[in-house]
Motif scaffolding. Structure first.
Motif, mmCIF file in Angstrom:
data_model
loop_
_atom_site.group_PDB
_atom_site.id
_atom_site.type_symbol
_atom_site.label_atom_id
_atom_site.label_comp_id
_atom_site.label_asym_id
_atom_site.label_seq_id
_atom_site.Cartn_x
_atom_site.Cartn_y
_atom_site.Cartn_z
ATOM 1 N N LYS A 1 -49.468 13.516 16.252
ATOM 2 C CA LYS A 1 -49.882 14.424 17.318
ATOM 3 C C LYS A 1 -49.048 14.066 18.548
ATOM 4 C CE LYS A 1 -54.698 14.496 15.720
ATOM 5 N NZ LYS A 1 -56.104 14.167 16.088
ATOM 6 N N GLU B 1 -58.146 18.012 25.503
ATOM 7 C CA GLU B 1 -59.502 18.340 25.077
ATOM 8 C C GLU B 1 -60.445 18.429 26.268
ATOM 9 O OE1 GLU B 1 -60.612 15.258 22.370
ATOM 10 O OE2 GLU B 1 -59.233 15.920 20.784
ATOM 11 N N THR C 1 -68.372 25.141 26.259
ATOM 12 C CA THR C 1 -67.905 25.194 24.881
ATOM 13 C C THR C 1 -66.675 24.309 24.736
ATOM 14 O OG1 THR C 1 -68.717 27.459 24.635
ATOM 15 C CG2 THR C 1 -67.047 26.727 23.062
ATOM 16 N N ALA C 2 -66.620 23.538 23.659
ATOM 17 C CA ALA C 2 -65.520 22.603 23.462
ATOM 18 C C ALA C 2 -64.205 23.337 23.190
ATOM 19 C CB ALA C 2 -65.837 21.660 22.311
ATOM 20 N N PHE C 3 -63.111 22.785 23.752
ATOM 21 C CA PHE C 3 -61.771 23.236 23.373
ATOM 22 C C PHE C 3 -60.938 22.003 23.006
ATOM 23 C CE2 PHE C 3 -60.987 22.343 27.896
ATOM 24 C CZ PHE C 3 -59.730 21.753 27.870
ATOM 25 N N ALA C 4 -59.955 22.211 22.151
ATOM 26 C CA ALA C 4 -59.051 21.132 21.745
ATOM 27 C C ALA C 4 -57.708 21.729 21.363
ATOM 28 C CB ALA C 4 -59.636 20.340 20.575
ATOM 29 N N TYR C 5 -56.658 21.352 22.117
ATOM 30 C CA TYR C 5 -55.295 21.759 21.793
ATOM 31 C C TYR C 5 -54.539 20.502 21.370
ATOM 32 C CZ TYR C 5 -55.543 26.558 23.650
ATOM 33 O OH TYR C 5 -55.843 27.886 23.855
ATOM 34 N N HIS C 6 -54.167 20.439 20.086
ATOM 35 C CA HIS C 6 -53.374 19.339 19.548
ATOM 36 C C HIS C 6 -52.047 19.913 19.074
ATOM 37 C CE1 HIS C 6 -57.324 16.999 18.397
ATOM 38 N NE2 HIS C 6 -57.183 17.192 19.702
ATOM 39 N N LEU D 1 -58.802 30.547 26.518
ATOM 40 C CA LEU D 1 -59.634 29.766 25.615
ATOM 41 C C LEU D 1 -60.648 30.643 24.889
ATOM 42 C CD1 LEU D 1 -60.090 26.640 27.895
ATOM 43 C CD2 LEU D 1 -58.652 26.835 25.861
ATOM 44 N N ALA E 1 -59.924 28.606 21.280
ATOM 45 C CA ALA E 1 -60.396 27.352 21.871
ATOM 46 C C ALA E 1 -59.924 26.142 21.082
ATOM 47 C CB ALA E 1 -61.924 27.340 21.961
ATOM 48 N N GLN E 2 -59.536 26.341 19.831
ATOM 49 C CA GLN E 2 -59.086 25.250 18.977
ATOM 50 C C GLN E 2 -57.713 25.605 18.392
ATOM 51 O OE1 GLN E 2 -61.138 22.444 18.518
ATOM 52 N NE2 GLN E 2 -62.659 23.372 19.864
ATOM 53 N N HIS F 1 -54.632 23.523 16.406
ATOM 54 C CA HIS F 1 -54.158 22.266 15.837
ATOM 55 C C HIS F 1 -52.826 22.467 15.122
ATOM 56 C CE1 HIS F 1 -57.973 20.240 16.770
ATOM 57 N NE2 HIS F 1 -58.549 21.383 16.421
#
Length: 259
Positions: A156, A161, A173-178, A228, A232-233, A235
């Protein structure tokens, strides 16, 4: 603060071991140079888990994690000579939650008047293709820092996040950009060059500090805008991951130099 030492001199540096400056000073020997990474959000200091920042349109975010890999550091002096930090010693993880990780202490840098810095965001394919055994200490470091998928998927390069709200999403609300290169199938490694606003004068008795600011607002509102509410996600995405890589590579500037 604990500073990580990185030792070694590239053969290319031999050309700048001894030279003269315009004022008659003979420049020779070696010194240290520190690269400090200071994460911000627009004009504000970046604070994890507490401060709410404006993103795109009505979206508001609260950031919980920011990590990225910096690699392959090169320094260019006023005469165009380039010093490359030895490759095996030139992979670092900048982690907003770890103050010590934000200082990269380069030792045995040839004395000179440096005007540019170049580095990569992520791990280049040359290094990755050396296999797990060829990664040295950095593989374990990345695993412990949560900066790897499975080995076949790769590193990564960037982790971003937190939680967000908007007119449409009123509950946090959760977000995660990997973002990474995902093995050899999708190469998102980016190399950037930054001009220094003033010369970094490396001497045996001078250890300049390059203060690099990274503006994290550029991730969602850079060359490409991300809502988002729409995603929101992220990967592994053949379209969006390269766009995140471009946004991330544009978030850096050298704010000032301490000599």
């Amino acid at each position: 603060m604990k500073l990580t030492k990185h030792v070694g001199i590239a053969m290319l540096a031999l050309s700048i071991l001894s030279c003269s400056s315009d004022d008659g000073e003979t420049i020779s020997g070696f010194g240290n140079l520190i690269v400090e990474f200071d994460n911000s959000y627009s004009d504000s200091d970046l604070l994890l888990n507490t401060t709410i920042y404006s993103a795109v349109e009505t979206e508001k975010i609260k950031i919980s994690a920011v990590k990225y890999i910096v690699s392959n550091i090169k320094l260019e002096d006023e005469e165009g000579n380039i010093y490359e930090v030895p490759k095996n010693d030139s992979y670092f993880i900048i982690d907003e939650s770890s103050e010590s990780s934000q200082l990269i202490d380069l030792s045995d840098v040839p004395a000179g008047n440096y005007t540019k810095i170049t580095y990569g965001i992520g791990v280049d394919q040359e290094k990755y293709l050396q296999g797990a055994e060829g990664q040295g200490y950095f593989l374990t470091h990345a695993q412990e820092a949560g900066m790897m998928w499975a080995w076949q998927a790769g590193y990564k390069f960037f982790v971003y996040e937190g939680v967000y709200t908007s007119n449409n999403t009123t509950t946090e609300t959760a977000f995660a950009y990997h973002m990474g290169s995902h093995g050899t199938s999708l190469d998102n490694y980016k190399e950037i060059t930054l001009n220094l606003p003033s010369t970094a004068r490396v001497r045996s008795d001078l250890s300049p500090i390059l203060h690099v600011v990274a503006d994290l607002s550029n991730i969602l509102d850079g060359t490409t805008q991300f809502m988002l509410d729409d995603a929101a996600q992220i990967h592994v995405d053949a379209i969006k991951s390269p766009q995140i890589a471009t946004n991330a590579s544009g978030m850096f500037m050298v704010h000032h130099v301490h000599n």
